[in-house]
Design an enzyme around this catalytic site. Structure first.
Site, PDB file in Angstrom:
ATOM      1  N   LYS A  31     -33.744 -76.240  42.403  1.00 53.20           N
ATOM      2  CA  LYS A  31     -32.459 -75.674  42.819  1.00 53.20           C
ATOM      3  C   LYS A  31     -32.654 -74.207  43.172  1.00 53.20           C
ATOM      4  CE  LYS A  31     -27.863 -74.627  40.933  1.00 53.20           C
ATOM      5  NZ  LYS A  31     -26.959 -74.811  39.765  1.00 53.20           N
ATOM      6  N   ASP A  71     -28.892 -78.649  34.507  1.00 54.55           N
ATOM      7  CA  ASP A  71     -29.473 -77.661  35.423  1.00 54.55           C
ATOM      8  C   ASP A  71     -30.009 -76.503  34.579  1.00 54.55           C
ATOM      9  OD1 ASP A  71     -28.401 -79.292  37.376  1.00 54.55           O
ATOM     10  OD2 ASP A  71     -27.585 -77.636  38.573  1.00 54.55           O
ATOM     11  N   LYS A 115     -31.614 -78.929  45.538  1.00 53.12           N
ATOM     12  CA  LYS A 115     -30.206 -78.548  45.404  1.00 53.12           C
ATOM     13  C   LYS A 115     -30.047 -77.117  45.887  1.00 53.12           C
ATOM     14  CE  LYS A 115     -26.419 -77.901  42.096  1.00 53.12           C
ATOM     15  NZ  LYS A 115     -25.916 -78.161  40.721  1.00 53.12           N
TER      16      LYS A 115
END
Length: 224
Positions: free
Chosen positions: A155, A93, A184
């Site tokens: 995300k 991430d 996400k």
């Protein structure tokens, strides 16, 4: 209502507090095994330790790259990614370069992501855009750049820089992402109902430090 086991399978259980001790990390990993989360996210320092504890149970360890501001150079993000993978990380991430995005330097943003994707060697990559710091137009632009750069998810947030996942933002990101990439949602998801609302809005993965409280139907008081 979203099935409990389905929700557990969607959650990236997270422990990123800067003061986390080795004892904290061990307890976190034991809790992860007990509840059956499939993926955890820990800071780079703890990747190898968490991997050693969790890999026998088939649980993936993920790592944030360029955390928590995103302003590191691309070279640093790439080397951080390579080292994390060497230590056992299986999901990445990364933080988007917010300064470049705000400056309209879309090629810089796209290249930054693409180089980390390349360094990830086919592992799942998610790009954190810090929705609370962006306009809707910037959120849309960021999502398009993420798709073009070859990452797997957009995300919402780290939870460290204000704001967090909202239903409105998830809907917006999903409207741009379509079926090309996942969404996400992370930051500010405090209850089971919050998680249900976020999934219904289009999230396919959730990041939560308060995951245990959430799946037990309690209110999480964790900030990130």
């Amino acid at each position: 209502m979203l099935d409990k086991q389905k929700l557990i399978s969607m959650i990236d259980y997270t422990l990123l507090k800067p003061t986390t001790s080795k004892e904290d990390m061990r307890a976190f990993c034991e809790e992860t095994i007990k509840y059956g989360f499939r993926t955890v996210f820990v800071n780079p320092h703890y990747v190898a330790y968490a991997h050693a504890l969790l890999s026998p149970h088939g649980i993936k360890v993920g790592v944030p790259i360029g955390f928590s501001l995103g302003g590191a150079t691309t070279h640093v993000k790439v080397e951080e990614t390579k080292e994390a993978i060497k230590n056992g990380a299986e999901e990445i991430d990364m933080l988007i370069n917010l300064g470049a995005l705000k400056s309209g330097e879309n090629d810089v943003v796209k290249n930054d992501i693409a180089e980390v994707v390349k360094a990830s060697q086919g592992l799942t990559t998610k790009v954190i855009i810090e929705t609370a710091l962006l306009t809707d137009v910037e959120k849309e632009t960021a999502t398009r750049l993420i798709i073009e750069a070859g990452a797997d998810f957009v995300k919402t947030a780290t939870g460290f820089n204000g704001g967090g996942a909202t239903v409105e933002d998830v809907k917006l990101l999903r409207s741009v992402a379509g079926d090309k990439i996942g969404v996400k949602a992370a930051g500010g998801i405090k209850s089971y109902q919050d998680a249900v609302n976020i999934v219904e809005a289009g999230a396919t993965r959730i990041g939560a430090s308060g995951a245990v409280a959430i799946i037990n139907g309690e209110k999480s008081n964790k900030a990130y």
